[in-house]
Design a protein around this motif. Sequence first.
Motif, PDB file in Angstrom:
ATOM      1  N   MET A 234      15.626  12.134  12.113  1.00  0.00           N
ATOM      2  CA  MET A 234      14.334  11.403  11.620  1.00  0.00           C
ATOM      3  C   MET A 234      13.433  12.573  11.373  1.00  0.00           C
ATOM      4  O   MET A 234      13.126  13.258  12.529  1.00  0.00           O
ATOM      5  N   SER A 235      12.594  12.434  10.523  1.00  0.00           N
ATOM      6  CA  SER A 235      11.843  13.188  10.260  1.00  0.00           C
ATOM      7  C   SER A 235      10.247  12.777  10.620  1.00  0.00           C
ATOM      8  O   SER A 235      10.305  11.930  11.347  1.00  0.00           O
ATOM      9  N   ASP A 236       9.471  13.709  10.698  1.00  0.00           N
ATOM     10  CA  ASP A 236       8.033  13.363  11.323  1.00  0.00           C
ATOM     11  C   ASP A 236       6.952  12.795  10.259  1.00  0.00           C
ATOM     12  O   ASP A 236       5.821  12.690  10.603  1.00  0.00           O
ATOM     13  N   THR A 237       7.491  12.424   9.128  1.00  0.00           N
ATOM     14  CA  THR A 237       6.603  11.832   8.099  1.00  0.00           C
ATOM     15  C   THR A 237       6.382  10.361   8.829  1.00  0.00           C
ATOM     16  O   THR A 237       6.861   9.692   9.471  1.00  0.00           O
ATOM     17  N   LYS A 238       4.989   9.861   8.172  1.00  0.00           N
ATOM     18  CA  LYS A 238       4.414   8.455   8.528  1.00  0.00           C
ATOM     19  C   LYS A 238       5.242   7.640   7.631  1.00  0.00           C
ATOM     20  O   LYS A 238       5.566   7.789   6.819  1.00  0.00           O
ATOM     21  N   THR A 239       5.328   6.508   8.524  1.00  0.00           N
ATOM     22  CA  THR A 239       5.878   5.420   7.672  1.00  0.00           C
ATOM     23  C   THR A 239       4.571   4.352   7.151  1.00  0.00           C
ATOM     24  O   THR A 239       3.751   4.450   7.740  1.00  0.00           O
ATOM     25  N   PHE A 240       5.125   3.642   6.208  1.00  0.00           N
ATOM     26  CA  PHE A 240       4.247   3.016   5.495  1.00  0.00           C
ATOM     27  C   PHE A 240       4.647   2.110   4.770  1.00  0.00           C
ATOM     28  O   PHE A 240       5.866   2.305   4.075  1.00  0.00           O
ATOM     29  N   ASP A 241       4.245   1.001   4.439  1.00  0.00           N
ATOM     30  CA  ASP A 241       4.705  -0.351   3.803  1.00  0.00           C
ATOM     31  C   ASP A 241       4.318  -0.317   2.435  1.00  0.00           C
ATOM     32  O   ASP A 241       3.029  -0.590   2.251  1.00  0.00           O
ATOM     33  N   LEU A 242       4.894   0.227   1.622  1.00  0.00           N
ATOM     34  CA  LEU A 242       4.421   0.490   0.251  1.00  0.00           C
ATOM     35  C   LEU A 242       4.065  -0.992  -0.532  1.00  0.00           C
ATOM     36  O   LEU A 242       2.861  -0.933  -1.045  1.00  0.00           O
ATOM     37  N   VAL A 243       4.738  -2.017  -0.191  1.00  0.00           N
ATOM     38  CA  VAL A 243       4.255  -3.265  -0.887  1.00  0.00           C
ATOM     39  C   VAL A 243       2.932  -3.674  -0.453  1.00  0.00           C
ATOM     40  O   VAL A 243       1.866  -4.169  -1.137  1.00  0.00           O
ATOM     41  N   LYS A 244       2.776  -3.508   1.088  1.00  0.00           N
ATOM     42  CA  LYS A 244       1.457  -3.741   1.591  1.00  0.00           C
ATOM     43  C   LYS A 244       0.341  -2.975   1.111  1.00  0.00           C
ATOM     44  O   LYS A 244      -0.760  -3.432   0.780  1.00  0.00           O
ATOM     45  N   GLU A 245       0.461  -1.579   1.104  1.00  0.00           N
ATOM     46  CA  GLU A 245      -0.192  -0.861   0.552  1.00  0.00           C
ATOM     47  C   GLU A 245      -0.821  -1.135  -0.979  1.00  0.00           C
ATOM     48  O   GLU A 245      -2.006  -1.121  -1.250  1.00  0.00           O
ATOM     49  N   LEU A 246       0.141  -1.371  -1.716  1.00  0.00           N
ATOM     50  CA  LEU A 246      -0.236  -1.527  -3.321  1.00  0.00           C
ATOM     51  C   LEU A 246      -1.034  -3.071  -3.240  1.00  0.00           C
ATOM     52  O   LEU A 246      -1.846  -3.181  -4.165  1.00  0.00           O
ATOM     53  N   ALA A 247      -0.449  -3.999  -2.393  1.00  0.00           N
ATOM     54  CA  ALA A 247      -1.195  -5.654  -2.412  1.00  0.00           C
ATOM     55  C   ALA A 247      -2.757  -4.978  -1.940  1.00  0.00           C
ATOM     56  O   ALA A 247      -3.524  -5.863  -2.488  1.00  0.00           O
ATOM     57  N   MET A 248      -2.784  -4.266  -0.862  1.00  0.00           N
ATOM     58  CA  MET A 248      -4.253  -4.187  -0.464  1.00  0.00           C
ATOM     59  C   MET A 248      -5.073  -3.227  -1.615  1.00  0.00           C
ATOM     60  O   MET A 248      -6.197  -3.608  -1.724  1.00  0.00           O
ATOM     61  N   LEU A 249      -4.438  -2.441  -2.016  1.00  0.00           N
ATOM     62  CA  LEU A 249      -5.237  -1.524  -3.161  1.00  0.00           C
ATOM     63  C   LEU A 249      -5.415  -2.375  -4.291  1.00  0.00           C
ATOM     64  O   LEU A 249      -6.507  -2.262  -4.991  1.00  0.00           O
ATOM     65  N   SER A 250      -4.674  -3.394  -4.681  1.00  0.00           N
ATOM     66  CA  SER A 250      -4.854  -3.940  -5.929  1.00  0.00           C
ATOM     67  C   SER A 250      -5.889  -4.957  -5.810  1.00  0.00           C
ATOM     68  O   SER A 250      -6.684  -5.469  -6.742  1.00  0.00           O
TER      69      SER A 250
END
Length: 80
Positions: free
Chosen positions: A1-17
Amino acid sequence: MSDTKTFDLVKELAMLSKTVNFSDFYNIDIRPNKPEIRLQGTFSYTTAKVARNLGIQLEFDNETVMLRGNDGIIYITLTE
């Protein structure tokens, strides 16, 4: 597993919209493995207001003649 942050794309786009009218930007680049959402558009009152509402300070880049700013996940680039 890499050190990249996990993020919920659908949640981010919904919040951004809720703040962003995506049609004000001509390109939306989503990089879920980074995580990044990049918005590119022309400089206007509306696109600058989006950056301000998101708390992103735009800075002028002399080399590319663009306004750029980010908050670590959302990147905004505005051109003439």
